[in-house]
Write a protein that holds these residues in place. Sequence first.
Motif, PDB file in Angstrom:
ATOM      1  N   GLY A   1      25.189 -73.643 -32.494  1.00  0.00           N
ATOM      2  CA  GLY A   1      25.516 -74.457 -33.657  1.00  0.00           C
ATOM      3  C   GLY A   1      26.783 -73.952 -34.326  1.00  0.00           C
ATOM      4  N   LEU A   2      26.924 -72.635 -34.424  1.00  0.00           N
ATOM      5  CA  LEU A   2      28.142 -72.053 -34.989  1.00  0.00           C
ATOM      6  C   LEU A   2      29.349 -72.336 -34.100  1.00  0.00           C
ATOM      7  N   ILE A   3      29.153 -72.286 -32.791  1.00  0.00           N
ATOM      8  CA  ILE A   3      30.251 -72.590 -31.859  1.00  0.00           C
ATOM      9  C   ILE A   3      30.712 -74.033 -32.046  1.00  0.00           C
ATOM     10  N   LYS A   4      29.760 -74.935 -32.242  1.00  0.00           N
ATOM     11  CA  LYS A   4      30.105 -76.343 -32.477  1.00  0.00           C
ATOM     12  C   LYS A   4      30.870 -76.486 -33.784  1.00  0.00           C
ATOM     13  N   ILE A   5      30.483 -75.720 -34.788  1.00  0.00           N
ATOM     14  CA  ILE A   5      31.204 -75.759 -36.065  1.00  0.00           C
ATOM     15  C   ILE A   5      32.644 -75.282 -35.865  1.00  0.00           C
ATOM     16  N   MET A   6      32.823 -74.263 -35.014  1.00  0.00           N
ATOM     17  CA  MET A   6      34.181 -73.813 -34.686  1.00  0.00           C
ATOM     18  C   MET A   6      34.998 -74.962 -34.114  1.00  0.00           C
ATOM     19  N   GLU A   7      34.382 -75.693 -33.197  1.00  0.00           N
ATOM     20  CA  GLU A   7      35.066 -76.828 -32.576  1.00  0.00           C
ATOM     21  C   GLU A   7      35.421 -77.890 -33.619  1.00  0.00           C
ATOM     22  N   LEU A   8      34.481 -78.220 -34.471  1.00  0.00           N
ATOM     23  CA  LEU A   8      34.680 -79.277 -35.465  1.00  0.00           C
ATOM     24  C   LEU A   8      35.737 -78.908 -36.506  1.00  0.00           C
ATOM     25  N   THR A   9      35.880 -77.611 -36.757  1.00  0.00           N
ATOM     26  CA  THR A   9      36.845 -77.169 -37.770  1.00  0.00           C
ATOM     27  C   THR A   9      38.163 -76.709 -37.160  1.00  0.00           C
ATOM     28  N   GLY A  10      38.297 -76.875 -35.846  1.00  0.00           N
ATOM     29  CA  GLY A  10      39.541 -76.467 -35.194  1.00  0.00           C
ATOM     30  C   GLY A  10      39.727 -74.967 -35.165  1.00  0.00           C
ATOM     31  N   THR A  11      38.609 -74.237 -35.188  1.00  0.00           N
ATOM     32  CA  THR A  11      38.649 -72.776 -35.165  1.00  0.00           C
ATOM     33  C   THR A  11      38.492 -72.280 -33.734  1.00  0.00           C
ATOM     34  N   GLU A  12      39.371 -71.385 -33.312  1.00  0.00           N
ATOM     35  CA  GLU A  12      39.278 -70.862 -31.955  1.00  0.00           C
ATOM     36  C   GLU A  12      37.970 -70.092 -31.789  1.00  0.00           C
ATOM     37  N   ALA A  13      37.245 -70.433 -30.749  1.00  0.00           N
ATOM     38  CA  ALA A  13      35.936 -69.809 -30.518  1.00  0.00           C
ATOM     39  C   ALA A  13      36.105 -68.456 -29.837  1.00  0.00           C
ATOM     40  N   THR A  14      36.320 -67.423 -30.639  1.00  0.00           N
ATOM     41  CA  THR A  14      36.512 -66.077 -30.111  1.00  0.00           C
ATOM     42  C   THR A  14      35.369 -65.169 -30.549  1.00  0.00           C
ATOM     43  N   GLU A  15      35.251 -64.044 -29.865  1.00  0.00           N
ATOM     44  CA  GLU A  15      34.221 -63.073 -30.227  1.00  0.00           C
ATOM     45  C   GLU A  15      34.467 -62.530 -31.632  1.00  0.00           C
ATOM     46  N   GLU A  16      35.735 -62.417 -31.998  1.00  0.00           N
ATOM     47  CA  GLU A  16      36.084 -61.886 -33.316  1.00  0.00           C
ATOM     48  C   GLU A  16      35.587 -62.818 -34.429  1.00  0.00           C
ATOM     49  N   VAL A  17      35.799 -64.122 -34.231  1.00  0.00           N
ATOM     50  CA  VAL A  17      35.350 -65.091 -35.234  1.00  0.00           C
ATOM     51  C   VAL A  17      33.828 -65.095 -35.327  1.00  0.00           C
ATOM     52  N   MET A  18      33.166 -65.113 -34.177  1.00  0.00           N
ATOM     53  CA  MET A  18      31.701 -65.118 -34.175  1.00  0.00           C
ATOM     54  C   MET A  18      31.150 -63.877 -34.866  1.00  0.00           C
ATOM     55  N   ALA A  19      31.727 -62.712 -34.548  1.00  0.00           N
ATOM     56  CA  ALA A  19      31.262 -61.465 -35.150  1.00  0.00           C
ATOM     57  C   ALA A  19      31.470 -61.485 -36.671  1.00  0.00           C
ATOM     58  N   LYS A  20      32.613 -61.999 -37.108  1.00  0.00           N
ATOM     59  CA  LYS A  20      32.892 -62.060 -38.546  1.00  0.00           C
ATOM     60  C   LYS A  20      31.915 -62.983 -39.251  1.00  0.00           C
ATOM     61  N   TRP A  21      31.730 -64.182 -38.709  1.00  0.00           N
ATOM     62  CA  TRP A  21      30.847 -65.154 -39.355  1.00  0.00           C
ATOM     63  C   TRP A  21      29.418 -64.630 -39.463  1.00  0.00           C
ATOM     64  N   VAL A  22      28.923 -64.031 -38.385  1.00  0.00           N
ATOM     65  CA  VAL A  22      27.517 -63.610 -38.377  1.00  0.00           C
ATOM     66  C   VAL A  22      27.313 -62.267 -39.080  1.00  0.00           C
ATOM     67  N   LYS A  23      28.161 -61.292 -38.776  1.00  0.00           N
ATOM     68  CA  LYS A  23      27.967 -59.948 -39.333  1.00  0.00           C
ATOM     69  C   LYS A  23      28.526 -59.820 -40.748  1.00  0.00           C
ATOM     70  N   ASP A  24      29.811 -60.159 -40.904  1.00  0.00           N
ATOM     71  CA  ASP A  24      30.456 -59.940 -42.203  1.00  0.00           C
ATOM     72  C   ASP A  24      30.048 -60.976 -43.243  1.00  0.00           C
ATOM     73  N   ASP A  25      29.979 -62.250 -42.839  1.00  0.00           N
ATOM     74  CA  ASP A  25      29.715 -63.316 -43.798  1.00  0.00           C
ATOM     75  C   ASP A  25      28.216 -63.583 -43.983  1.00  0.00           C
ATOM     76  N   LEU A  26      27.500 -63.763 -42.871  1.00  0.00           N
ATOM     77  CA  LEU A  26      26.064 -64.039 -42.975  1.00  0.00           C
ATOM     78  C   LEU A  26      25.263 -62.764 -43.242  1.00  0.00           C
ATOM     79  N   GLY A  27      25.836 -61.629 -42.805  1.00  0.00           N
ATOM     80  CA  GLY A  27      25.161 -60.365 -43.055  1.00  0.00           C
ATOM     81  C   GLY A  27      24.058 -60.036 -42.066  1.00  0.00           C
TER      82      GLY A  27
END
Length: 243
Positions: free
Chosen positions: A150-176
Amino acid sequence: RFGHLAGNPVKTVSESMKTFSNECGGPINALYRNYMTDLVATTHLSVVDARFIMDPIWALGFITVTDVLLKNYPEKAFAEKMCTSLAKAVDLDYDVLKKEASKVSEWAQGKGAEDVAAALRGEGGSEVASVANTAKGDEFWLYTRFFGIGLIKIMELTGTEATEEVMAKWVKDDLGKTSQKAVADLDQWNGLNSKLSMMETLMKEIEIREKKKMADRLEDKAKAAIAKAERQKEIDDAMKVEE
């Protein structure tokens, strides 16, 4: 928290698979059979977990997986039936899942990576922020693959490059939450898409071959009809001469 569930019967994978097969009511294309079997099993294992909560991001992941996996299925009506059957096999409603998923996909339109990050920090009143706040307040919160997709799809919808760095930031840093599984699911999702791309090519080749076979059969029938008509004409002409 879950003590009241102790001793309660838990639905088995085989029961979910049986429901799925019965609801489908027909054979699955051989190229897709293993994918669907694995999908039923993994979905079942997520849903029967006592910690599982169906939220709009999870629903978006569910819809994304079924859409991507079955987008080139030869029989569109049967593909749709497999989607509804998969949901029913794990005691969910496909129409409800689509409605929940649309809440996030509609919100994501026109947003950027930082908008998503802020929502995952629980800021604002969006569906994503609501999911994030629920997760942050739940020490037993369960991450599952569909949530990650679902987060990967959100990356696609928002034009965000689907990288490990983005996923790690969203889940670890932002979602906690711990991001290892989400990062691994991103890699697996990319691998699955590569396999599906090869499957799509194979399906197109099969379709071309089948169309050629059909064209050849029609040509043979046409030739046979012409030959029959010519023979009949010869017979008719011969009978006229005799008269």
